[in-house]
Write an enzyme that holds these catalytic residues in place. Sequence first.
Site, short mmCIF file in Angstrom:
data_model
loop_
_atom_site.label_atom_id
_atom_site.label_comp_id
_atom_site.label_asym_id
_atom_site.label_seq_id
_atom_site.Cartn_x
_atom_site.Cartn_y
_atom_site.Cartn_z
N ARG A 24 0.79 -1.29 -0.01
CA ARG A 24 0.18 0.11 -0.08
C ARG A 24 0.70 1.28 0.08
O ARG A 24 0.19 2.21 -0.17
CB ARG A 24 -0.96 0.08 1.08
CG ARG A 24 -1.77 -1.18 1.42
CD ARG A 24 -2.46 -1.20 2.77
NE ARG A 24 -1.44 -1.22 3.80
CZ ARG A 24 -1.54 -1.06 5.08
NH1 ARG A 24 -2.79 -0.61 5.24
NH2 ARG A 24 -0.61 -1.03 5.86
N GLU A 29 7.67 7.66 11.44
CA GLU A 29 7.80 8.74 12.08
C GLU A 29 8.84 9.46 11.74
O GLU A 29 10.02 9.07 11.57
CB GLU A 29 7.88 8.28 13.68
CG GLU A 29 6.68 7.59 14.17
CD GLU A 29 6.93 7.29 15.62
OE1 GLU A 29 8.09 7.05 16.21
OE2 GLU A 29 5.81 6.98 16.39
N ASN A 49 9.57 24.73 7.92
CA ASN A 49 9.70 25.47 6.53
C ASN A 49 9.84 24.55 5.40
O ASN A 49 10.14 23.14 5.81
CB ASN A 49 10.90 26.40 6.63
CG ASN A 49 10.99 27.45 7.45
OD1 ASN A 49 9.92 28.12 7.82
ND2 ASN A 49 12.11 27.68 8.12
N ARG A 59 20.91 26.54 -2.56
CA ARG A 59 20.26 27.60 -1.55
C ARG A 59 21.38 27.70 -0.42
O ARG A 59 21.71 26.53 0.38
CB ARG A 59 19.00 27.22 -1.18
CG ARG A 59 18.00 27.22 -2.20
CD ARG A 59 16.71 26.74 -1.81
NE ARG A 59 15.80 26.54 -2.77
CZ ARG A 59 14.84 27.84 -3.18
NH1 ARG A 59 14.77 28.99 -2.52
NH2 ARG A 59 13.86 27.39 -4.05
N HIS A 62 23.59 29.49 4.39
CA HIS A 62 22.61 30.41 5.31
C HIS A 62 22.92 30.19 6.69
O HIS A 62 23.18 29.22 7.03
CB HIS A 62 21.32 30.51 4.82
CG HIS A 62 20.91 30.57 3.34
ND1 HIS A 62 20.00 30.04 2.77
CD2 HIS A 62 21.49 31.71 2.48
CE1 HIS A 62 20.04 30.37 1.53
NE2 HIS A 62 20.91 31.32 1.41
N LYS A 71 18.83 23.01 13.05
CA LYS A 71 17.52 22.59 12.11
C LYS A 71 17.44 21.28 11.88
O LYS A 71 18.54 20.41 12.19
CB LYS A 71 17.95 23.14 10.60
CG LYS A 71 18.28 24.76 10.63
CD LYS A 71 18.55 25.25 9.34
CE LYS A 71 18.28 26.61 9.17
NZ LYS A 71 19.17 27.25 7.96
#
Length: 183
Positions: A24, A29, A49, A59, A62, A71
Amino acid sequence: MFKFIKTEIEGVYIIEPQIYGDNRGYFCEVYKKSFFDENGLIYNFVQDNESKSKKGVLRGLHFQKRHPQAKLVRVLDGEVFDVAVDLRKNSPSYGKWVSAILTGDNKKMLLIPKGFAHGFVCISESATFSYKCDDYYHPEDEGGILWNDPDIGIEWPKLEQIFLSEKDKNNLTLKESKMEFDL
């Protein structure tokens, strides 16, 4: 269950969730605070984000200057080469980088503590990138390091073309920026 894999830079982990799949589809998690806490990775994530990029979009690199963010990053669809650069002032790995290939299929995540610059390049036709942050984004506080700073020496994948924002084209090198987090 999660598998926490230490990288060569202290505090940065590659995290592999357990995938339960059948005909399926699958279930997994992607974050469970109690399990992270039990493994000494105690974060209070306050903002999620998401971005979508086409092949060759880079990108980064930063960071936020006065509001550094930890993060937890992952890819929902596609594939990216993800990078964290250590900017912690007293770290033995200051200016060093670590990377991981994150894909929608492998479901791997990269946990990046405060005090790092972060960036990625999309290496598939497109990629949807998602990340949790433990502090809010403050646009007036953002900073960046030049993606191809020769002193850092990130070994980016070879792509036909790299697409950068105007802001990222004008980032300084690490030496020019003199960026250090006193954490």
